[in-house]
Structure formats: structure tokens, C-alpha cells
Design an enzyme around this catalytic site. Structure first.
Site, short mmCIF file in Angstrom:
data_model
loop_
_atom_site.label_atom_id
_atom_site.label_comp_id
_atom_site.label_asym_id
_atom_site.label_seq_id
_atom_site.Cartn_x
_atom_site.Cartn_y
_atom_site.Cartn_z
N ASP A 1 34.35 32.49 35.59
CA ASP A 1 33.75 33.68 36.19
C ASP A 1 33.25 33.27 37.58
OD1 ASP A 1 32.19 35.73 37.06
OD2 ASP A 1 31.13 36.02 35.16
N LYS B 1 32.04 40.75 44.12
CA LYS B 1 31.11 40.51 45.23
C LYS B 1 31.79 40.30 46.57
CE LYS B 1 27.57 39.22 41.98
NZ LYS B 1 26.27 39.82 41.90
N TYR C 1 25.77 34.75 32.94
CA TYR C 1 25.93 36.21 32.89
C TYR C 1 27.35 36.54 33.31
CZ TYR C 1 25.22 41.19 33.95
OH TYR C 1 25.30 42.56 33.99
C1 PLP Z 1 28.69 35.54 37.44
C2 PLP Z 1 28.70 37.04 37.32
N1 PLP Z 1 29.68 37.62 36.63
C3 PLP Z 1 29.76 38.95 36.51
C4 PLP Z 1 28.81 39.76 37.09
C5 PLP Z 1 28.90 41.24 36.93
O1 PLP Z 1 29.26 41.83 38.14
P1 PLP Z 1 28.88 43.35 38.45
O2 PLP Z 1 27.39 43.40 38.61
O3 PLP Z 1 29.63 43.66 39.71
O4 PLP Z 1 29.35 44.16 37.30
C6 PLP Z 1 27.77 39.20 37.82
C7 PLP Z 1 26.74 40.04 38.44
O5 PLP Z 1 25.79 39.60 39.02
C8 PLP Z 1 27.71 37.79 37.94
O6 PLP Z 1 26.72 37.19 38.60
#
Ligand code: PLP
Length: 429
Positions: A240, A268, A147
Site C-alpha cells: 500500500d 494521494k 491503515y
Molecule cells: C496507507 C494508506 N492507504 C490507504 C489510505 C486510504 O486512502 P483514502 O483516504 O484516499 O481512501 C490511506 C489514507 O490515508 C493511507 O494512508
């Protein structure tokens, strides 16, 4: 007490459902994968959250990762309070941004410059735009079950939130956008190589430890293989690290696995529980971003001083001893859960990287999204409910990680494993 808690939460859910889709601000919070309604949280303290009915839970969600120091850590609260007294947003640069950017640059050798945004989604979406601009190419490769936020191009086979609701993709994403996203299975380097050689890729996006199909570590050579593939084909390698950044090591998965990305996405932990995201890379790449270059990207609340202050206070807690401690605590919980499953005679296995872990209801290693989805998710749902009844709040899906924080001491974790022993015995009846 339990009935009162249920009533208060159910009443709040009904009220919220009348005016908000599913009664929630993010889909997985609706507990669709485990049944029952979510607790409505009114307070958090250390490893605990308190719901509207006055019930306390050990919190293994920790806001899905940001709370590496636990809820309401005094140093973080006092940094936020002190900053709030000086103003909550300026719409002008503040010294805090450069300070947090310096901390990121110091921890990630591939990052020479950083742009702050307000969420992980914005970070990955902007990284994608930058990669396309830098390479002049459009297609991207991602891995099923990873994700990367909810930007259109990154939603293909996008892990827990989507898998939980049984949607292959999201409605509203155009076919034209979907065509530019190639997806292969995680840990399948050969498939990635085929895809990268077939299409001129702008970027290879990956969660260097997959945390949105449950915890799935990269197999030996997978990340290094992607690095080599990106170098060979001219694609940019985008890690990511929204979850793994400052969690699996100070320098994230890049430090832990000694592989460097071209673009790093963070979120985060660097916001200490306030909304934040960031993307960064080499000076040459980042100089393409406005106002220095033609890649436009902006934000009213980007670099928000409250979020910067909370992030800085959180990073200040994360010294070498903190990472050793997270490792010890993660191992204790992982071993405790595995032991609990064995004694209850339940087929399950724990997969863990540091303080991220998942108890999968399967007897085989889980290496990708297909294997994660094949786990006994009905049994997970029963386990989740049994744990909730025992005062333990787990992420409400088999395809998520438990997050251990520095506030989860041995006693608290032992409480979780004792509850798990009882809960597993119950679901095995
Ligand atoms: C690996 C990863 N990338 C991107 C995101 C997206 O972040 P946000 O929820 O702050 O938009 C998440 C959210 O859980 C994530 O786990």
C-alpha cells in the site's frame, strides 16, 4: 486576531456539527486526539493555510500527503484550470489516463497495467478483491497500525484514525469478515511467517513505510522477508503505497528498499490534491480485471480528467532534484525538532523516512503499533495545541506523520523548529 479566528472557527464547527457527524468529512479532522476544534481552512498557498478567522499557519499536514508541491502550485492550478475549461468529467476514456498510467508503469517495475479509482480506499479494496480472485483464497494478513482505507476487511487494527478514537475495530464489520483478516505487529517477521504458514493467505498487505502509527520505517530485512514469505506460501504481496508512492522515491518504497510487490496501491500524490487512487501489477494479474477478466470493479468518476491533469502536473515536478530536495528538507526539519526536544529537556525522538516524519514522545525507538501507542499522547496533545497557538498546524494525532513539501523552504522549516523549541519548553513546565 486570535480571538476572532477562534470565534469564526468555533461558529463554523457548530454549524457543521448540526448537519455532519462531528462536523467533519473524515474523523481525524475533528481534533479528537488533541482537543480544541479544528481550524476551518479557506485557502492554501505554498506551505501555508489560512483559516476562516484570517489566521495563517505553516501547514505540516499538506492534505495528508498529496500536496508534495505545496498548496496551489501554479503548474498544478493551471493544469486543473485548463482541463476544467475543456470539461470536468466525460464518462468516457480520455488520453490523460493512459499518460498517467504510463508514468506509473515507468516508475514501478512490478506494475505493467494500472486501473484508476477515486480514492486510496477503493485502490486497496479492489486490490484485495483481485488478490482473492487470483489465488482462490480468502484470508489476508495485515499489520496492526497499518491503515489501508476503510473497506471492511482492512479495518482490523487499522492505525491512527481508529486508534485515536479507541475503537479496536469498526462497528458494522461482520464477524465473518473479521475472521478472514489476520493481524500481527509491524516489523515482526517471525509472527508474519507463522500466520502465513498457518492460513492459506490470498494476500499480505503492508504499508512499506508505516505512516499511520506515526512514521515507522521497516526494519532491515522486513520487506524482503515478506517478499520471500509471499513467494514461499503463494500469497500475493500488496504494497500500500498510497502515502509512500512518488514520495519516498519516484518509485516509492519499492525503489527505496529494492523490494518488488505483486500489487501496488497508489493514491494521494498521483492525484495532485484531487481525489484519486490506483492499483496495478503484472499484466497477467491485471488482465483478471473487468472488462478483460472476471474481477468486477468500476467507477463513474474513475480516471477523472481533472484529477489526471493535476496528477500529471505534479509528477512533472518530481525529478531527481526534487527528491534530493525533499530529503534535505526532511532532514533539516527532523534534526531541528530533535534539537528542540533536547534543549527543552523533553524525552522525544524523531523517526523519519525522507519527507515523512514523526516526533514521538518517547525515548525508545518505535517499531510497531504497540510502541507507538505507548508514547506520551497527552504530551503530544499539549504540544499540538502549543504549536497551533504559534501558527504551526501539525497533524492532530501522535500517530500521524508530518508531511514536508517542496514549498517548505529552509526559512519556513526553521520557523517550525523555533516554534517547537518554545512549545516543548511550555509543555515541559
Ligand atoms: C496507507 C494508506 N492507504 C490507504 C489510505 C486510504 O486512502 P483514502 O483516504 O484516499 O481512501 C490511506 C489514507 O490515508 C493511507 O494512508
Amino acid at each position: 486576531m486570535a480571538a476572532r479566528a477562534l470565534n469564526a472557527n468555533a461558529t463554523l464547527l457548530a454549524r457543521a456539527e448540526a448537519v455532519m457527524p462531528g462536523g467533519v468529512s473524515s474523523p481525524v479532522r475533528a481534533f479528537g486526539a488533541v482537543g480544541g476544534g479544528p481550524p476551518f481552512i479557506v485557502a492554501g498557498e505554498g506551505p501555508y493555510v489560512l483559516d476562516a478567522g484570517g489566521r495563517r499557519y505553516v501547514d505540516m499536514v499538506c492534505s495528508w500527503g498529496p500536496l508534495v508541491a505545496g498548496h496551489a502550485h501554479p503548474a498544478v492550478v493551471s493544469a486543473i484550470t485548463a482541463q476544467a475549461e475543456r470539461g470536468t468529467s466525460y464518462g468516457m476514456p480520455s488520453p490523460l489516463e493512459a499518460e498517467l498510467a504510463e508514468a506509473v508503469v515507468a516508475a514501478y517495475p512490478g506494475v505493467e497495467m494500472v486501473r484508476f479509482v477515486s480514492s486510496g480506499t477503493e485502490a486497496t479494496m479492489s486490490a484485495l478483491r483481485l488478490a482473492r480472485a487470483a489465488t482462490g483464497r480468502e484470508a489476508i494478513l495485515k499489520f496492526a497500525g497499518c491503515y489501508h482505507g476503510h473497506a471492511d476487511a482492512l479495518l482490523a487494527r487499522a492505525g491512527s484514525g481508529i486508534a485515536t478514537f479507541g475503537l479496536p475495530d469498526s462497528a458494522g464489520v461482520t464477524a465473518a469478515v473479521a475472521r478472514e483478516t489476520v493481524t500481527v505487529q509491524y516489523n515482526d517477521l517471525a509472527a508474519a511467517a507463522r500466520a502465513a504458514r498457518e492460513r492459506a493467505l490470498a494476500a499480505i498487505f503492508v504499508e512499506p513505510v508505516a505512516a499511520n502509527m506515526g512514521c515507522v520505517p521497516p526494519e532491515e530485512g522486513f520487506l524482503a522477508g515478506l517478499r520471500a514469505l509471499a513467494d514461499e506460501t503463494g500469497a500475493l504481496l500488496v504494497f500500500d503505497e498510497v502515502i509512500t508512492g512518488f514520495r519516498v522515491a519516484r518509485g516509492g518504497a519499492q525503489e527505496r528498499y529494492a523490494v518488488r510487490a505483486d500489487i501496488t496501491c497508489l493514491g494521494k500524490i498521483i492525484g495532485g490534491g484531487l481525489p484519486v487512487g490506483a492499483y496495478g501489477g503484472s499484466r497477467a494479474l491485471m488482465e483478471r480485471v473487468a472488462p478483460l477478466g472476471p474481477v468486477y470493479q468500476a467507477g463513474t468518476l474513475s480516471g477523472n480528467p481533472l484529477a489526471m491533469a493535476a496528477g500529471l502536473a505534479t509528477l512533472a515536478l518530481l525529478d531527481a532534484a526534487a527528491y534530493t530536495r525533499l530529503e534535505v528538507l526532511g532532514a533539516r526539519l527532523g534534526e531541528g525538532l530533535a534539537r528542540a526536544a533536547r534543549s527543552a529537556g523533553v524525552l522525544a525522538r524523531v523517526q523519519r523516512v525522507g519527507s515523512l516524519l514523526t516526533l514521538f514522545f518517547t525515548d525508545r525507538p518505535v517499531r510497531d503499533d504497540e510502541e507507538a501507542r505507548a508514547c506520551d499522547r497527552a504530551r503530544f496533545a499539549a504540544f499540538h495545541r502549543a504549536m497551533l497557538a504559534r501558527g504551526i498546524l501539525l497533524p492532530p494525532s501522535q500517530l500521524e506523520c508530518l508531511f514536508v513539501s517542496l514549498a517548505h523552504d529552509e526559512d519556513v522549516l526553521d520557523q517550525v523548529t523555533t516554534a517547537a523549541g518554545d512549545a516543548l519548553a511550555e509543555v515541559n513546565e
